[in-house]
Design an enzyme around this catalytic site. Structure first.
Site, PDB file in Angstrom:
ATOM      1  N   GLY A   1       0.850  -1.187   0.000  1.00  0.00           N
ATOM      2  CA  GLY A   1       0.000   0.000   0.000  1.00  0.00           C
ATOM      3  C   GLY A   1       0.880   1.230   0.000  1.00  0.00           C
TER       4      GLY A   1
ATOM      5  CB  CYS B   1       5.316  -4.093   0.243  1.00  0.00           C
ATOM      6  SG  CYS B   1       6.127  -2.510  -0.024  1.00  0.00           S
ATOM      7  CE1 TYR B   2       0.981   1.088   5.535  1.00  0.00           C
ATOM      8  CE2 TYR B   2      -0.645  -0.681   5.448  1.00  0.00           C
ATOM      9  CZ  TYR B   2      -0.208   0.519   5.975  1.00  0.00           C
ATOM     10  OH  TYR B   2      -0.937   1.145   6.952  1.00  0.00           O
TER      11      TYR B   2
ATOM     12  CG  HIS C   1       6.235  -5.916  -4.249  1.00  0.00           C
ATOM     13  ND1 HIS C   1       4.921  -5.742  -3.897  1.00  0.00           N
ATOM     14  CD2 HIS C   1       6.890  -4.801  -3.847  1.00  0.00           C
ATOM     15  CE1 HIS C   1       4.769  -4.564  -3.326  1.00  0.00           C
ATOM     16  NE2 HIS C   1       5.950  -3.971  -3.276  1.00  0.00           N
TER      17      HIS C   1
ATOM     18  CD  GLU D   1       3.435  -8.696  -5.268  1.00  0.00           C
ATOM     19  OE1 GLU D   1       4.120  -9.418  -4.516  1.00  0.00           O
ATOM     20  OE2 GLU D   1       3.227  -7.501  -5.015  1.00  0.00           O
TER      21      GLU D   1
ATOM     22  CG  ASP E   1     -14.680 -11.055 -20.369  1.00  0.00           C
ATOM     23  OD1 ASP E   1     -13.729 -11.844 -20.466  1.00  0.00           O
ATOM     24  OD2 ASP E   1     -14.557  -9.868 -20.041  1.00  0.00           O
TER      25      ASP E   1
ATOM     26  CE  LYS F   1     -10.323 -10.385 -21.256  1.00  0.00           C
ATOM     27  NZ  LYS F   1     -11.597  -9.651 -21.262  1.00  0.00           N
TER      28      LYS F   1
END
Ligand code: XMP
Length: 520
Positions: A62, A89-90, A179, A181, A237, A376
């Site tokens: 954040g 992180c945050y 991070h 990710e 979609d 997606k």
């Protein structure tokens, strides 16, 4: 036991503190075959966490400092529930702060690829055989954990950051300043996987095959013998949704495909062909004349968007009325449309129109959104699982207003043909070069600019056509694609030779921001 269990799947809760990579964390967790949901911190209460009873919790990054006014936080009781938690992180700083550690502002902020030293006795890192003790992680912070809380141990550091990771293994609490990710963190995905499998004890039961089966059952139960209506745009979609619904309820489904005539070359026919062999009531409305009539003389981008959005709803309503009462209106909403960020809403730059927006005058009982849990890439995998044609599964995103926002100024039938032909060549060459899946979106734009050229022995005064191709992960930011000159050369030569009224081709080398992906 969780109340809102997703058909019995393992569940991980991601608490969103407003960081920029939060959706990416969720996608990575799903890549590890674990179902997860992102919920903003301000909506989370301790009772809710108890009720959800997740296998694990992840605190996201954040933009704030834990000491800031109104800094995002959680109830400290969350650490006493016995549920494994990973702070990123945050999220790592918040864990340290709430448990009695100290957070400070760095003398040197770390941003980007950073050499990191890992203690492989920690299960997060130790279970990854190939991870060296020194590897690159992706950092983005100005605060750091200066003092770890009692009961914790530092398990990674960098030159400027004494606590790049800490753990209290007994309480199953883990925190990383970097991070995992982000792709740039070497073995980052493995670290997340290790947290999910080795700490939370997840088995990884989230696959599209199992999802398709359970979704079909849920739809059947919900719909019973009712009638379902779907606005099919031909986008990924709505196409995947049409396949899923047709598998579940067959002829009880009616798809209305409003062809506004602003699709790419041959696309209307391709959409129709893709569903021709299926057990669906498929209605195609050819409304090109109607849309071009409404757009005649209009050149302002926002006005064009508004006209198309409204006209679309009108045509759809007219067709839907012919069906009488329907019980359910199906929408292709997917998870990124549902996630609400921890830090609130962003400014609106363009009034987006999604084909399938809500009609006011169609008589239906309820809306169903069977894809609202999927990202997606998961929607695409589900499409493949259901046997949707490759062209539709891998179709690039296409704006609701179609080519209307790729023809600068007034739209005419002639300009539409020029753009469709040029765009077709561009797409063909990108596919031939094997670049189609590497580029997020690529298309041609017909500018209003005309310039002098020479063809044979004659002077020409024709249009400038722009090619736009971007790489992006989320379409919020984008970089222009580094297409090899040789490919651009073929595109340019073919377009000026094969498409009348184009004598100049330019390549758009702007990033987003400051530009947007579409030109209008
Ligand atoms: P921009 O141009 O805002 O585009 O950078 C971001 C992404 O959104 C798509 N786009 C739309 N999609 N309805 C849609 O469904 C719209 O009105 C619309 N306008 C832009 C664009 O193609 C890109 O993928």
């Amino acid at each position: 036991m969780r109340q809102n269990d997703v058909n019995g799947h393992e569940y991980v809760l991601i608490i969103d503190f407003g960081g920029q990579y939060n959706q990416l964390i969720a996608r990575r967790v799903r890549e590890c075959n674990v179902y997860c949901e992102v919920i903003p911190y301000r909506k989370i209460t301790l009772d809710m966490v108890r009720e959800l009873d997740p296998k694990g919790i992840i605190f996201t990054g954040g933009p704030q400092s834990v000491y800031g006014e109104n800094a995002p936080s959680v109830d400290k009781g969350i650490f006493e529930l016995g549920i494994p938690i990973l702070g990123i992180c945050y999220g790592s700083q918040l864990m340290a702060y709430l448990l009695g550690g100290k957070v400070q502002t760095c003398t040197t902020s770390e941003y980007g690829k950073t050499e990191t030293f890992y203690n492989k006795e920690c299960v997060l890192f130790g279970s990854i055989k190939a991870l060296p003790e020194k590897a690159v992680s992706w950092m983005s912070h100005t605060d750091f954990i200066a003092e770890i809380p009692a009961g914790f141990k530092t398990v990674a550091h960098t030159e400027n950051c004494p606590t790049a990771a800490m753990t209290n293994a007994e309480k199953k609490l883990y925190a990383v300043q970097f991070h995992p990710e982000v792709n740039h963190t070497e073995y980052g995905l493995d670290m997340l996987d290790s947290f999910l499998k080795n700490v939370c004890g997840c088995k990884g039961d989230w696959t599209m095959e199992s999802y398709a089966d359970s979704a079909v059952n849920t739809i059947r139960e919900k719909v019973g013998d009712g009638k379902v209506l779907l606005a099919l745009s031909g986008g990924v979609d709505s196409s995947v949704l049409a396949m899923l619904l047709s598998k579940a309820i067959g002829k009880q489904l009616t798809c209305i495909f409003v062809d506004h005539g602003l699709m790419r070359k041959n696309e209307g026919d391709e959409v129709e062909a893709a569903f021709a062999g299926h057990d669906i009531n498929f209605v195609r409305v050819n409304a090109k004349e109607r849309f071009l009539g409404k757009l005649k003389g209009v050149s302002d981008p926002e006005t064009k968007r508004k006209i198309i959005g409204e006209e679309f709803i009108r045509v759809f309503e007219e067709e839907a009325k012919k069906l009488g009462r329907v019980d359910f209106l199906a929408q292709g909403t997917i998870y990124p449309d549902v996630i609400e960020s921890g830090s609130g809403d962003a400014a609106v730059i363009k009034s987006h129109h999604n084909v399938g927006g809500l009609p006011d005058h169609v008589d239906f009982k309820e809306i169903i959104e069977p894809l609202r849990m999927l990202f997606k890439d998961e929607t695409r995998r589900l499409g493949q699982e259901l046997g949707l044609s490759e062209t539709l599964v891998w179709r690039q995103p296409f704006p609701g207003p179609g080519l209307a926002v790729r023809i600068m100024g007034e739209i005419t039938d002639d300009k539409l043909t020029i753009l469709q032909d040029a765009d077709y060549i561009f797409r063909e060459e990108i596919a031939k070069a094997g670049l189609a899946r590497q580029i997020g979106q690529y298309f041609a734009v017909l500018t209003q600019n005309r310039s002098v050229g020479v063809m044979g022995d004659f002077r020409t005064y024709d249009y400038t056509l722009a090619l736009r191709a971007v790489t992006t992960t989320d379409f919020m930011t984008a970089d222009f694609a580094r297409i090899p000159y040789e490919v651009l050369e073929v595109c340019s030569a073919r377009i000026v030779n094969e498409v009348s009224h184009v004598n100049r081709v330019v390549y758009d080398i702007t990033t987003k921001p400051p530009a947007t992906i579409e030109w209008e």
